[in-house]
Design an enzyme around this catalytic site. Structure first.
Site, PDB file in Angstrom:
ATOM      1  N   SER A   1       0.830  -1.198   0.000  1.00 38.31           N
ATOM      2  CA  SER A   1       0.000   0.000   0.000  1.00 38.31           C
ATOM      3  C   SER A   1       0.870   1.255   0.000  1.00 38.31           C
ATOM      4  O   SER A   1       2.064   1.176  -0.327  1.00 38.31           O
ATOM      5  CB  SER A   1      -0.939  -0.023   1.208  1.00 38.31           C
ATOM      6  OG  SER A   1      -1.923   0.974   1.087  1.00 38.31           O
ATOM      7  N   ASN A   2       0.317   2.387   0.349  1.00 36.78           N
ATOM      8  CA  ASN A   2       1.094   3.628   0.418  1.00 36.78           C
ATOM      9  C   ASN A   2       0.535   4.509   1.528  1.00 36.78           C
ATOM     10  O   ASN A   2      -0.376   4.115   2.242  1.00 36.78           O
ATOM     11  CB  ASN A   2       1.077   4.344  -0.945  1.00 36.78           C
ATOM     12  CG  ASN A   2      -0.344   4.646  -1.372  1.00 36.78           C
ATOM     13  OD1 ASN A   2      -1.056   5.400  -0.726  1.00 36.78           O
ATOM     14  ND2 ASN A   2      -0.778   4.005  -2.463  1.00 36.78           N
ATOM     15  N   HIS A   3       1.083   5.731   1.628  1.00 35.74           N
ATOM     16  CA  HIS A   3       0.788   6.572   2.795  1.00 35.74           C
ATOM     17  C   HIS A   3      -0.438   7.471   2.647  1.00 35.74           C
ATOM     18  O   HIS A   3      -0.675   8.331   3.485  1.00 35.74           O
ATOM     19  CB  HIS A   3       1.994   7.475   3.091  1.00 35.74           C
ATOM     20  CG  HIS A   3       3.225   6.722   3.446  1.00 35.74           C
ATOM     21  ND1 HIS A   3       3.337   5.984   4.600  1.00 35.74           N
ATOM     22  CD2 HIS A   3       4.404   6.562   2.788  1.00 35.74           C
ATOM     23  CE1 HIS A   3       4.521   5.418   4.649  1.00 35.74           C
ATOM     24  NE2 HIS A   3       5.190   5.745   3.555  1.00 35.74           N
TER      25      HIS A   3
END
Ligand code: PMT
Length: 402
Positions: free
Chosen positions: A209-211
């Protein structure tokens, strides 16, 4: 501008600036608004309810129960009744209550129930206004999407001079008019917004995933809603506290799920905003069971995800507007503009990873907005809700019938 037919809840709290709420009430009523005043108990030390009731032409509310009748002042109904909830002046005490969900009087209970936009005009002494606890609480309110009418600078009741004076009633009226004049310019338009991260499963307990926090996308969703649009949100998993009831809301996890949801909505949409940080790759295979750490190395074979903005760009009709985002670490403007063309976007909003105060997770952003026409504009560091409002102003400039 006339405020005829607009319903404004005006909260008044304990502050020497409470006398200004009499002038404010007069201005709002004169402009045509229906004003219902709620006073906190300490506001009574500064101004009489009789003054405010006379000017607003309505009994002032302050308790959960009407004095003798035993009738309940329903904070939920009050919250639903209003088009705008304005608290002016708001004291440090009420700012702290609103920021922390404290619900010990009619005003704070109504705040928690209100579905309409909230504007607050703080008034306090110089050092109080700068105190880290007040700054932190105001930051929280900003992150909830509340609009803060920043205190003005001048002579203060304490004799000190500096920032802390409640914004003058004429200036507050201007903000209220500005708010209502904008609210309807997307009326009847259907807008879908992808937001947040996607999660690409590796096994039943792990993902890529990412932030992205979803804050930018949510600020856009609120801005469209406030300006009259019918808003369809497709959101990846976020921890942000959001009011889903105000929107058509779809929770998804993976890029594929986001694509399917956006594709289904797309033909009916006037505007599609791609604010999500979509994972570009996903594991080719999702392990059925949790992967064991038996080996010194582990390789995961990734395959490219569908590009949602690109795919829907191929289906875009002449009367549809597409807005993309770009998050770049190098050759920012060039890369953003090439994405604008490649994905058949009308606007691309570039946020830089290099700018302090801009990008993932933060409550603020700084963006460079590029139009397909070649025009562009840049913002300073501002709260994401203000950036969202500027983006909507730019969307209005796109030459199609919006
Ligand atoms: O959520 P926040 O914490 O508030 O942060 C906001 C944000 C930084 C995530 C947001 O403002 C933002 O920049 N979102 C897009 C980030 C991104 O993925 O950029 P990109 O350059 O990889 O993609 C370009 C555009 O194509 C984007 O509109 C993206 O949504 C879209 N895209 C990308 C890949 C893909 N598979 N499908 C897409 O639709």
């Amino acid at each position: 501008m006339s405020l005829k037919g607009k319903r404004i809840l005006l909260g008044v709290t304990g502050s020497i600036a409470a006398y200004k709420s009499a002038f404010l009430t007069r201005l709002l009523v004169k402009a045509g608004a229906e004003v219902q005043i709620i006073m906190s108990a300490s506001a009574f030390d500064f101004i009489t309810p009789l003054t405010l009731a006379t000017l607003s032409k309505k009994p002032v509310l302050s308790k959960f129960q009407k004095d003798d009748s035993g009738v309940w002042n329903n904070h939920v109904e009050l919250g639903l009744w209003a088009d705008l909830f304005l608290v002016a002046p708001i004291s440090a005490n009420t700012v702290a209550k609103f920021a922390n969900g404290i619900c010990d009087n009619l005003l704070s209970a109504t705040y928690l129930s209100a579905r309409c936009p909230v504007m607050i005009a703080p008034a306090m002494d110089l050092d109080m206004y700068q105190h880290p606890s007040v700054r932190e609480n105001l930051k929280r309110l900003l992150s909830f999407g509340n609009q803060i009418l920043d205190a003005e600078t001048g002579e203060l009741a304490s004799g000190l001079s500096g920032q802390g004076r409640m914004m003058e009633p004429e200036n507050i009226l201007e903000k209220v008019e500005e708010f209502f004049s904008k609210t309807q310019d997307f009326k009847g338009k259907k807008v879908q917004i992808t937001m947040g991260p996607t999660q690409e499963a590796i096994d039943p307990v792990r993902f890529i995933s990412n932030h992205s926090s979803g804050k930018m996308g949510y600020a856009l969703a609120e801005a469209f809603l406030e300006r009259g649009a019918d808003v369809f949100v497709i959101s990846g998993p976020i921890s942000l506290k959001v009011n889903k009831e105000r929107f058509h809301w779809k929770d998804i996890r993976s890029a594929n799920e986001m694509f399917e949801a956006a594709k289904a909505l797309h033909p009916k949409m006037d505007i599609s905003v791609f604010a999500a940080a979509v994972a570009d790759y996903a594991p080719a295979k999702v392990a059925k069971e949790k992967i064991k750490k038996n080996d010194a190395e582990l390789s995961i074979h990734l395959i490219k995800n569908v590009d949602i903005a690109y795919s829907l760009g191929l289906e875009k009709k002449l009367n549809q507007i597409h807005v993309g985002f770009a998050l770049e670490t190098e050759n920012e403007s060039k890369n953003a503009q090439s994405k604008l063309k490649k994905k058949n976007l009308d606007i691309i909003v570039l946020n830089s990873m290099k700018e302090a105060g801009a990008g993932f997770q933060l409550d603020t952003n700084k963006v460079h907005i590029f139009h397909r026409s070649g025009a562009s504009t840049q913002t300073g560091i501002s709260p994401k809700n203000q950036i969202a409002s500027l983006i909507l102003d730019q969307i209005k400039l796109v030459p199609v019938q919006v």
